[in-house]
Scaffold this motif. Sequence first.
Motif, PDB file in Angstrom:
ATOM      1  N   UNK A 138       0.961  -1.211   0.286  1.00 23.48           N
ATOM      2  CA  UNK A 138       0.323   0.298  -0.259  1.00 23.48           C
ATOM      3  C   UNK A 138       0.491   1.402  -0.364  1.00 23.48           C
ATOM      4  N   UNK A 139       2.162   1.286   0.886  1.00 22.29           N
ATOM      5  CA  UNK A 139       3.068   2.672   0.908  1.00 22.29           C
ATOM      6  C   UNK A 139       3.735   3.123  -0.656  1.00 22.29           C
ATOM      7  N   UNK A 140       3.820   1.554  -1.269  1.00 27.83           N
ATOM      8  CA  UNK A 140       4.617   1.707  -2.214  1.00 27.83           C
ATOM      9  C   UNK A 140       3.815   2.325  -3.594  1.00 27.83           C
ATOM     10  N   UNK A 142       1.021   4.310  -2.786  1.00 26.05           N
ATOM     11  CA  UNK A 142       0.593   5.684  -2.041  1.00 26.05           C
ATOM     12  C   UNK A 142       2.197   6.626  -2.762  1.00 26.05           C
ATOM     13  N   UNK A 143       3.233   5.842  -2.436  1.00 26.87           N
ATOM     14  CA  UNK A 143       4.801   6.852  -3.253  1.00 26.87           C
ATOM     15  C   UNK A 143       4.969   6.878  -4.583  1.00 26.87           C
ATOM     16  N   UNK A 144       3.989   6.153  -5.296  1.00 25.69           N
ATOM     17  CA  UNK A 144       4.066   6.003  -6.792  1.00 25.69           C
ATOM     18  C   UNK A 144       3.000   7.198  -7.186  1.00 25.69           C
ATOM     19  N   UNK A 145       1.362   7.717  -6.287  1.00 24.90           N
ATOM     20  CA  UNK A 145       0.917   8.364  -6.933  1.00 24.90           C
ATOM     21  C   UNK A 145       1.448   9.739  -6.495  1.00 24.90           C
ATOM     22  N   UNK A 146       2.090   9.580  -5.346  1.00 23.27           N
ATOM     23  CA  UNK A 146       2.174  10.600  -4.273  1.00 23.27           C
ATOM     24  C   UNK A 146       3.234  11.768  -5.521  1.00 23.27           C
ATOM     25  N   UNK A 147       4.344  10.009  -5.925  1.00 23.13           N
ATOM     26  CA  UNK A 147       4.612  11.120  -7.048  1.00 23.13           C
ATOM     27  C   UNK A 147       4.493  11.572  -8.284  1.00 23.13           C
ATOM     28  N   UNK A 148       3.689  11.087  -8.961  1.00 22.38           N
ATOM     29  CA  UNK A 148       2.913  11.196  -9.915  1.00 22.38           C
ATOM     30  C   UNK A 148       2.607  12.616  -9.833  1.00 22.38           C
ATOM     31  N   UNK A 149       2.033  13.117  -9.078  1.00 23.21           N
ATOM     32  CA  UNK A 149       1.086  14.291  -8.231  1.00 23.21           C
ATOM     33  C   UNK A 149       2.986  15.128  -7.781  1.00 23.21           C
ATOM     34  N   UNK A 150       3.409  15.036  -7.496  1.00 24.19           N
ATOM     35  CA  UNK A 150       4.536  15.983  -7.133  1.00 24.19           C
ATOM     36  C   UNK A 150       5.033  16.007  -8.337  1.00 24.19           C
ATOM     37  N   UNK A 151       5.274  15.534  -9.606  1.00 21.56           N
ATOM     38  CA  UNK A 151       5.936  15.290 -11.051  1.00 21.56           C
ATOM     39  C   UNK A 151       5.152  16.859 -11.483  1.00 21.56           C
ATOM     40  N   UNK A 152       3.614  16.574 -11.438  1.00 19.22           N
ATOM     41  CA  UNK A 152       3.254  17.531 -11.840  1.00 19.22           C
ATOM     42  C   UNK A 152       3.019  19.038 -11.760  1.00 19.22           C
ATOM     43  N   UNK A 153       2.689  18.853 -10.083  1.00 16.36           N
ATOM     44  CA  UNK A 153       3.083  20.293  -9.699  1.00 16.36           C
ATOM     45  C   UNK A 153       4.423  21.005  -9.720  1.00 16.36           C
ATOM     46  N   UNK A 154       5.530  20.001  -9.736  1.00 18.02           N
ATOM     47  CA  UNK A 154       6.910  20.704 -10.161  1.00 18.02           C
ATOM     48  C   UNK A 154       6.911  21.154 -11.437  1.00 18.02           C
ATOM     49  N   UNK A 155       6.270  20.282 -12.253  1.00 18.61           N
ATOM     50  CA  UNK A 155       6.151  21.323 -13.891  1.00 18.61           C
ATOM     51  C   UNK A 155       5.600  21.877 -13.500  1.00 18.61           C
ATOM     52  N   UNK A 156       4.747  21.981 -13.237  1.00 13.63           N
ATOM     53  CA  UNK A 156       3.434  23.874 -13.177  1.00 13.63           C
ATOM     54  C   UNK A 156       4.568  24.430 -12.040  1.00 13.63           C
ATOM     55  N   UNK A 157       4.734  24.719 -11.505  1.00 12.97           N
ATOM     56  CA  UNK A 157       5.965  25.620 -10.890  1.00 12.97           C
ATOM     57  C   UNK A 157       7.031  26.406 -11.829  1.00 12.97           C
ATOM     58  N   UNK A 158       7.441  24.741 -12.120  1.00  5.11           N
ATOM     59  CA  UNK A 158       8.935  25.264 -13.368  1.00  5.11           C
ATOM     60  C   UNK A 158       8.205  25.797 -14.782  1.00  5.11           C
ATOM     61  N   UNK A 159       7.259  25.543 -15.373  1.00  6.26           N
ATOM     62  CA  UNK A 159       6.685  26.892 -15.715  1.00  6.26           C
ATOM     63  C   UNK A 159       5.773  28.189 -15.520  1.00  6.26           C
ATOM     64  N   UNK A 160       5.408  28.126 -13.977  1.00  7.77           N
ATOM     65  CA  UNK A 160       5.388  29.367 -13.876  1.00  7.77           C
ATOM     66  C   UNK A 160       6.704  30.200 -13.781  1.00  7.77           C
ATOM     67  N   UNK A 161       7.372  29.412 -12.753  1.00  7.33           N
ATOM     68  CA  UNK A 161       9.080  30.768 -12.710  1.00  7.33           C
ATOM     69  C   UNK A 161       9.158  30.388 -13.987  1.00  7.33           C
ATOM     70  N   UNK A 162       9.436  29.773 -15.296  1.00  3.58           N
ATOM     71  CA  UNK A 162       9.648  30.353 -16.680  1.00  3.58           C
ATOM     72  C   UNK A 162       8.957  31.416 -17.399  1.00  3.58           C
ATOM     73  N   UNK A 163       8.059  31.691 -16.440  1.00  8.88           N
ATOM     74  CA  UNK A 163       6.925  32.598 -17.122  1.00  8.88           C
ATOM     75  C   UNK A 163       6.998  33.637 -17.036  1.00  8.88           C
ATOM     76  N   UNK A 164       7.645  33.813 -15.658  1.00 11.94           N
ATOM     77  CA  UNK A 164       7.108  35.370 -14.605  1.00 11.94           C
ATOM     78  C   UNK A 164       8.922  35.390 -13.800  1.00 11.94           C
ATOM     79  N   UNK A 165       9.924  34.615 -14.549  1.00 15.10           N
ATOM     80  CA  UNK A 165      11.425  35.042 -14.112  1.00 15.10           C
ATOM     81  C   UNK A 165      11.900  35.903 -15.007  1.00 15.10           C
ATOM     82  N   UNK A 166      11.645  36.193 -16.651  1.00 15.68           N
ATOM     83  CA  UNK A 166      12.276  37.079 -17.104  1.00 15.68           C
ATOM     84  C   UNK A 166      11.346  38.307 -16.778  1.00 15.68           C
ATOM     85  N   UNK A 167      10.258  38.399 -16.432  1.00 20.69           N
ATOM     86  CA  UNK A 167      10.076  39.752 -15.773  1.00 20.69           C
ATOM     87  C   UNK A 167      11.000  40.002 -14.371  1.00 20.69           C
ATOM     88  N   UNK A 168      10.562  39.100 -13.430  1.00 19.63           N
ATOM     89  CA  UNK A 168      11.663  39.395 -11.667  1.00 19.63           C
ATOM     90  C   UNK A 168      13.311  40.093 -12.577  1.00 19.63           C
TER      91      UNK A 168
END
Length: 176
Positions: A138-140, A142-168
Amino acid sequence: MNTREIARGGLLAGFAVVLLYIAALIPQAAPALCISAGIVTALPLLRSRTVKGSVTVYAAVSALSVMLVPRKSIAAAYIMATGLYPIVKFLIENRTRPMVQMPLKLGCVNLVFAVTGTLVSKGIFPMIQVPGFAALAVFWAAVNVGFIAFDVVLTQFIRFLRRYLPVCRRIFPRLL
């Protein structure tokens, strides 16, 4: 790497170590702060798109967290998972086809999970008890599902930074 990049790396490493130290003091916030420290490792990749700066920050934070963070399980989580993953993600996404990326990422996460499980079963981390087979399965999952969620959130955060980093960069030219 020039002196400005080294100084930025030192500031990022210090910030990540502070996040890990706070994570050791506040157990309820430990997962979020550990992930945040891992995202700090990705910032040099966004700025210069070279792995060298990110690996340097990762190595510095890893060494300092082992020495300074009171709960070594937090340091181990950073070293084995959240700090290393942004670098692995960058390498996989820049060197492979899109259809192969997610299986490779899941393979890396499952390899880290297997190595961690082996270390726990050998007694390297005595504060963690080995669960039964059903709980481990069960833990394994959960780790895989949590990892997929982490990957999606990290990808969205990176897109956000790439979009607004030039402004900064225009607003804070010396800092960034």
